[in-house]
Design an enzyme around this catalytic site. Sequence first.
Site, PDB file in Angstrom:
ATOM      1  N   TYR A 271      -1.777  -0.688  10.414  1.00  0.00           N
ATOM      2  CA  TYR A 271      -1.897  -1.095   9.108  1.00  0.00           C
ATOM      3  C   TYR A 271      -0.528  -0.710   8.275  1.00  0.00           C
ATOM      4  CZ  TYR A 271      -3.696  -1.216   4.434  1.00  0.00           C
ATOM      5  OH  TYR A 271      -3.904  -1.417   2.849  1.00  0.00           O
TER       6      TYR A 271
ATOM      7  N   SER B 230       0.931  -1.155   0.011  1.00  0.00           N
ATOM      8  CA  SER B 230      -0.124  -0.032  -0.118  1.00  0.00           C
ATOM      9  C   SER B 230       0.847   1.189   0.113  1.00  0.00           C
ATOM     10  CB  SER B 230      -0.889  -0.133   1.160  1.00  0.00           C
ATOM     11  OG  SER B 230      -1.473   1.158   1.401  1.00  0.00           O
TER      12      SER B 230
END
Length: 266
Positions: free
Chosen positions: A166, A153
């Site tokens: 995350y 990401s």
Amino acid sequence: MNQPPPITAFAPQPLEERVILITGGAQGIGRGIAQSVLGAGGRVVIGDLDSNAGKACLDEWNVGGRAAFAPLDVARESSVKRWVAFALKRFGRIDGLVNNAGIADPHTGPLAGLELADWNRYLATNLTGPFLCSKHALPALEQQHGAIVNIASTRALQSEPDTEAYAASKGGLVAFTHALAVSAGPRLRVNAILPGWIATYAWRNPQSRTTPKLRRRDHAQHPAGRVGTPEDIGALAVYLLSPQSGFVTGQHFVVDGGMTIKMQYV
């Protein structure tokens, strides 16, 4: 007199007959990658926690024996072992692995209130999962001089508040990528894709699909002029899984419509 190398034609089906395993492949970016692989002539084995979504993929794709689904929990080693064994029994080989499955919601709330169990849940799915899948697919991948693509990401490079678990898991996945590329080369290539804002509304379980609610200003944040789609990630994944990227390994590629390079002033 030596002659220069001839012009080489690009393969119209760069993944023809190649078998690609895709975790979290029944929905979202994973499904987009699976459909790109099928479009490039490959065969896919998708694994997902959502069996209904997996079966819907097979029904909607209607590609016969070129696609298969089996339930998969990437955080459980026994589940990963069964899934890899299923793929080998079905197709007899593994040419590529896409580690896509992960917890998508980056927001966990303030760090002071983050429970250890929740922190571990992010790491187990987003980082331990790719480790387990890579570990158990590795022998078969090495036999075919295959490739692994990890879906990380842009949050591995930049953050919003309250997204530590995350971001840490995706940052770890980028580091895992270049470490494994060094360890497994030259038998195996390993790269990562870092998606930005990808709209997955049309790529969900049939019961969860909705019409995108994207505003003009959502698109305008991107120098490319639009929010991304799963096909944008699938196109690069096909390249990284194919022999055309034979000199590319240990790298991470940002696919975000230019959003992370645009200076933002409020």
